[in-house]
Scaffold this motif. Structure first.
Motif, PDB file in Angstrom:
ATOM      1  N   GLY A  60       0.812  -1.222   0.000  1.00 35.65           N
ATOM      2  CA  GLY A  60       0.000   0.000   0.000  1.00 35.65           C
ATOM      3  C   GLY A  60       0.843   1.269   0.000  1.00 35.65           C
ATOM      4  N   PRO A  61       1.901   1.365   0.829  1.00 36.49           N
ATOM      5  CA  PRO A  61       2.716   2.578   0.818  1.00 36.49           C
ATOM      6  C   PRO A  61       3.376   2.828  -0.538  1.00 36.49           C
ATOM      7  CG  PRO A  61       3.074   1.372   2.849  1.00 36.49           C
ATOM      8  CD  PRO A  61       2.233   0.482   1.968  1.00 36.49           C
ATOM      9  N   ALA A  62       3.678   1.764  -1.281  1.00 34.17           N
ATOM     10  CA  ALA A  62       4.247   1.958  -2.623  1.00 34.17           C
ATOM     11  C   ALA A  62       3.201   2.565  -3.544  1.00 34.17           C
ATOM     12  CB  ALA A  62       4.748   0.632  -3.186  1.00 34.17           C
ATOM     13  N   MET A  64       0.765   4.457  -2.629  1.00 30.69           N
ATOM     14  CA  MET A  64       0.653   5.859  -2.204  1.00 30.69           C
ATOM     15  C   MET A  64       1.788   6.673  -2.831  1.00 30.69           C
ATOM     16  SD  MET A  64      -1.096   7.718   0.184  1.00 30.69           S
ATOM     17  CE  MET A  64      -1.190   7.742   1.957  1.00 30.69           C
ATOM     18  N   ALA A  65       2.993   6.107  -2.831  1.00 26.59           N
ATOM     19  CA  ALA A  65       4.143   6.799  -3.423  1.00 26.59           C
ATOM     20  C   ALA A  65       3.948   6.982  -4.928  1.00 26.59           C
ATOM     21  CB  ALA A  65       5.427   6.014  -3.142  1.00 26.59           C
ATOM     22  N   PHE A  66       3.382   5.979  -5.606  1.00 25.66           N
ATOM     23  CA  PHE A  66       3.123   6.122  -7.051  1.00 25.66           C
ATOM     24  C   PHE A  66       2.227   7.340  -7.313  1.00 25.66           C
ATOM     25  CE2 PHE A  66       3.275   1.192  -7.722  1.00 25.66           C
ATOM     26  CZ  PHE A  66       4.634   1.200  -7.509  1.00 25.66           C
ATOM     27  N   GLU A  68       1.762   9.948  -5.379  1.00 22.63           N
ATOM     28  CA  GLU A  68       2.474  11.187  -5.062  1.00 22.63           C
ATOM     29  C   GLU A  68       3.417  11.567  -6.208  1.00 22.63           C
ATOM     30  OE1 GLU A  68       4.679  11.168  -1.338  1.00 22.63           O
ATOM     31  OE2 GLU A  68       5.946  12.764  -2.137  1.00 22.63           O
ATOM     32  N   GLN A  69       4.136  10.585  -6.748  1.00 23.56           N
ATOM     33  CA  GLN A  69       5.047  10.864  -7.864  1.00 23.56           C
ATOM     34  C   GLN A  69       4.280  11.340  -9.102  1.00 23.56           C
ATOM     35  OE1 GLN A  69       7.080   6.941  -7.857  1.00 23.56           O
ATOM     36  NE2 GLN A  69       8.969   8.121  -7.824  1.00 23.56           N
ATOM     37  N   ARG A  72       3.251  14.899  -8.568  1.00 23.44           N
ATOM     38  CA  ARG A  72       4.389  15.823  -8.606  1.00 23.44           C
ATOM     39  C   ARG A  72       4.893  16.016 -10.036  1.00 23.44           C
ATOM     40  NH1 ARG A  72       8.902  13.796  -7.275  1.00 23.44           N
ATOM     41  NH2 ARG A  72       8.058  12.587  -5.536  1.00 23.44           N
ATOM     42  N   ARG A  83      -2.029  17.076   1.931  1.00 18.58           N
ATOM     43  CA  ARG A  83      -2.779  15.927   2.439  1.00 18.58           C
ATOM     44  C   ARG A  83      -3.007  14.941   1.310  1.00 18.58           C
ATOM     45  NH1 ARG A  83      -9.014  15.148   3.810  1.00 18.58           N
ATOM     46  NH2 ARG A  83      -8.830  13.210   4.986  1.00 18.58           N
ATOM     47  N   ILE A  84      -2.937  13.662   1.630  1.00 14.04           N
ATOM     48  CA  ILE A  84      -3.311  12.637   0.660  1.00 14.04           C
ATOM     49  C   ILE A  84      -4.076  11.550   1.391  1.00 14.04           C
ATOM     50  CG2 ILE A  84      -1.038  11.507   0.820  1.00 14.04           C
ATOM     51  CD1 ILE A  84      -1.432  10.778  -2.220  1.00 14.04           C
ATOM     52  N   HIS A  85      -5.195  11.176   0.820  1.00  9.93           N
ATOM     53  CA  HIS A  85      -6.061  10.154   1.424  1.00  9.93           C
ATOM     54  C   HIS A  85      -6.409   9.146   0.354  1.00  9.93           C
ATOM     55  CE1 HIS A  85     -10.241   8.671   2.295  1.00  9.93           C
ATOM     56  NE2 HIS A  85      -9.532   8.192   3.290  1.00  9.93           N
ATOM     57  N   ILE A  86      -6.186   7.865   0.638  1.00  3.22           N
ATOM     58  CA  ILE A  86      -6.520   6.846  -0.357  1.00  3.22           C
ATOM     59  C   ILE A  86      -7.280   5.693   0.292  1.00  3.22           C
ATOM     60  CG2 ILE A  86      -4.505   7.385  -1.782  1.00  3.22           C
ATOM     61  CD1 ILE A  86      -3.216   4.788  -0.808  1.00  3.22           C
ATOM     62  N   THR A  87      -8.096   5.034  -0.516  1.00  2.00           N
ATOM     63  CA  THR A  87      -8.716   3.781  -0.096  1.00  2.00           C
ATOM     64  C   THR A  87      -8.275   2.702  -1.088  1.00  2.00           C
ATOM     65  OG1 THR A  87     -10.719   4.272  -1.346  1.00  2.00           O
ATOM     66  CG2 THR A  87     -10.729   4.862   0.962  1.00  2.00           C
ATOM     67  N   HIS A  88      -7.965   1.555  -0.537  1.00  2.00           N
ATOM     68  CA  HIS A  88      -7.506   0.433  -1.356  1.00  2.00           C
ATOM     69  C   HIS A  88      -8.713  -0.426  -1.705  1.00  2.00           C
ATOM     70  CE1 HIS A  88      -3.235   1.252  -0.553  1.00  2.00           C
ATOM     71  NE2 HIS A  88      -3.660   1.638   0.633  1.00  2.00           N
TER      72      HIS A  88
ATOM     73  N   ASP B  98      -5.620   4.965   3.925  1.00  2.00           N
ATOM     74  CA  ASP B  98      -4.486   5.690   4.492  1.00  2.00           C
ATOM     75  C   ASP B  98      -4.729   7.177   4.284  1.00  2.00           C
ATOM     76  OD1 ASP B  98      -2.224   5.146   5.915  1.00  2.00           O
ATOM     77  OD2 ASP B  98      -0.958   4.669   4.206  1.00  2.00           O
ATOM     78  N   TRP B 100      -2.866  10.836   5.158  1.00  2.00           N
ATOM     79  CA  TRP B 100      -1.685  11.536   5.683  1.00  2.00           C
ATOM     80  C   TRP B 100      -1.876  13.036   5.514  1.00  2.00           C
ATOM     81  CZ3 TRP B 100       3.200   9.288   7.242  1.00  2.00           C
ATOM     82  CH2 TRP B 100       3.175   7.889   7.274  1.00  2.00           C
TER      83      TRP B 100
END
Lengths: 140, 168
Positions: A60-62, A64-66, A68-69, A72, A83-88, B98, B100
């Motif tokens: 999941g954190p990967a 989230m990083a995708f 964010e990248q 950006r 802020r970033i909010h996601i549901t899987h 999640d 943040w």
């Protein structure tokens, strides 16, 4: 990376062009090693199957990083992620391509700051949503 | 006619999975977790994620001893170590959500303290993983100067292991 976008340039309803990404088994293992997330379902086939999964999943954190990248890159490095909010919704698996996309949902000023809200998503190879989310970016 | 059961423990499907120990854990705070933001870990993470932002790559390899790191570095470094163990929850868990909120920049060399808390536990019958528990964790992250850098709400879905024969 695109050129840095200004707050004035961004339009509500604007679509962020979708990008395909392939989280290869090797890259996922590199991510797990770097972040020390040796969670069995991220790298063990047997554990994944016992959990009802088809195989090891992308952490999941990967994902989230995708997102964010992706955001950006579209912003060209401008703005600050507030802020970033996601549901899987469903897992993504190693070596299966995913598509990342988004939309500008709102731009506004609040407490003297300039903010932009985005809807973000990841879809799997079958076009099914695997992640849904939203983010807020601030501009000076 | 027998009641439907969960895969491993024979518990009736409509019986609550929330035990008294779980109930007692709601609102509890865990021991603070401390971690340093290492340049090498950030570099490895950037490589694993195919980072191509020239500004980030230059910062990681530049002369500034304390460059600002991308937000994902914090997510990835803190993710696994900060979740509190909750008694009696089924062993398997998948991240469900999640959230943040970033309050201040994080830099290489920062020593982060995370104060974890179990905020809530809810159960859900049906859905993709069947009868499951949703545990919501909350973390407050501060740097070595006591400045809050992030607030996090993470929800993990826990569910019983599937029967290998596929009966669940």
């Amino acid at each position: 990376m695109s050129a840095p976008r200004t707050y004035a340039e961004i339009r509500e309803g604007e679509e962020l062009p979708p990008q395909e990404r392939l989280p290869t088994h090797r890259k996922v293992l590199m991510f797990i090693g770097a972040s020390w997330q040796w969670v069995p379902q991220f790298h063990e086939q047997a554990t994944a199957e016992r959990m009802g999964l088809e195989g090891p999943i992308v952490p999941g954190p990967a994902r989230m990083a995708f997102l964010e990248q992706f955001l950006r890159r579209w912003l060209g490095g401008a703005g600050t992620l507030k802020r970033i909010h996601i549901t899987h919704r469903r897992p993504d698996y190693h070596d299966r391509p995913i598509t990342i996309g988004g939309t500008v949902t709102r731009k506004y000023e609040e407490d003297g700051g300039k903010l932009v809200d985005f809807e973000l998503w990841i879809e799997n190879q079958a076009g099914m949503p695997s992640v849904r989310g939203n983010a807020t970016v601030t501009f000076d | 006619m027998s009641e439907p059961t969960n895969a491993r423990d024979g518990q009736a499907a409509d019986e609550s999975l929330i035990t008294p120990a779980m109930q007692a854990a709601i609102g509890s705070e865990g021991e603070p977790v401390r971690v340093e933001i290492s340049r090498e870990v950030v570099r490895r993470m950037a490589e694993a994620l195919d980072e191509d932002d020239p500004a980030i790559l230059a910062a990681i390899d530049g002369d500034d001893p304390h460059p600002v790191v991308p937000s994902y570095a914090l997510i990835c470094i803190l993710s696994h170590m900060s979740e509190m163990r909750v008694p009696d929850v089924p062993g398997h868990g998948l991240m469900a959500a999640d959230d943040w909120t970033y309050l201040n920049p994080v830099r290489v060399g920062d020593r982060i303290t995370v104060r974890p808390r179990v905020a809530d536990i809810q159960e859900r019958i049906g859905g993709r993983v069947g009868h499951s528990l949703f545990v919501r964790h909350e973390w407050i992250c501060a740097n070595q100067n006591g400045v809050e850098i992030a607030r996090v709400r993470r929800t993990i879905a826990h569910y019983p292991e599937r029967d290998p024969a596929g009966s669940a």
